[in-house]
Scaffold this motif. Structure first.
Motif: not given
Length: 272
Positions: A34-47, A63-78
């Protein structure tokens, strides 16, 4: 056995799908998706759409790899990880870490749900991982992939001390209580017996779980900085007649703690 070209194939597949290539990655463990809810999602890629990635079968792992922004920075999130107890090899469990390294990630934040061994820990507490004791097979066994790292990587400072200090300072600012301790990584999937909790505590463990250590070893082999955080979801030192370990309760308690963890991690990323 995976070859360099397999990691490169997965990395190239991801490069073709995103426009930002973050230097920070987060692994969201059991109940913490659920921490993913804090991410400004740009792309969600299923594994399932990433070459050579496994499928997350554990409860609470989407089972998703998220490409987005958190804390003003670009991040990946598994949003979920792979476990040895799911029947995967250690190469398969740690495959995403090397792919992220090829994509330019320099800092890895790992999170998990863990049982408390330390008797000062309570359900819902957060523990900064300062070190670990690994009882899973070492994922570096086999031919060394020199493109990622040396044959014998040093694990003296597996968990970055500057990142630990940063988290402690932010915790004080936000009023979030943080423990520091040693995480014990076991194979699972059975929960530990009372005697095992006692034994691992005598070895120096403060919390215990079924993940994380393998990913950290591979990350350090590839030269990534690592920060780790556990949510204490059960108290393994309570063994009276009414106590049982319950997987659903572990997920529920992790979800309850995810808001505090999210605020802490978001502020850390903001300052990296």
């Amino acid at each position: 056995m995976f070859l360099l070209k397999d990691y490169q194939e997965a990395a190239e597949s991801l490069r073709s799908r995103v426009t930002h290539f973050p230097k920070i990655a987060i692994i969201l463990g059991s109940g913490l998706g659920n921490l993913a809810d804090r991410i400004e999602t740009e792309e969600i890629i299923p594994y399932a759409k990433i070459p050579h990635f496994m499928r997350s079968t554990a409860t609470g792992h989407k089972g998703n790899l998220i490409n987005g922004r958190l804390g003003g920075k670009s991040i990946w999130a598994m949003q979920g990880r792979f476990h040895y107890y799911e029947g995967y090899t250690m190469e398969q469990v740690t495959f995403p870490i090397r792919v992220l390294a090829l994509l330019g990630v320099k800092t890895l934040i790992v999170s998990n749900a863990a049982g408390g061994i330390n008797e000062t820990f309570k359900v819902g507490d957060l523990m900064i991982i300062k070190d670990h004791i690994n009882f899973l097979p070492n994922p570096l066994i086999g031919p060394n992939l020199t493109d990622f790292g040396t044959r014998f990587p040093d694990m003296t400072c597996a968990y970055d001390r500057e990142l630990i200090s940063l988290a402690e300072g932010i915790g004080q600012e936000l009023g979030i209580s943080l423990h520091k301790g040693v995480y014990v990584g076991l194979t699972g999937p059975s929960f530990e017996t009372p005697a095992e909790y006692w034994a691992y505590g005598r070895l120096g463990g403060d919390a215990i779980g079924m993940s994380t250590t393998s990913e950290v070893i591979v990350a350090r082999h590839a030269g990534l900085r690592v920060f780790g955080l556990s949510v204490i979801t059960n108290e393994g030192y309570h063994f009276d007649d009414d106590f049982v370990n319950n997987g659903e309760e572990v997920i529920r308690m992790a979800n309850l703690a995810s808001e505090r963890m999210g605020r802490l991690v978001e502020k850390m990323i903001e300052r990296l």
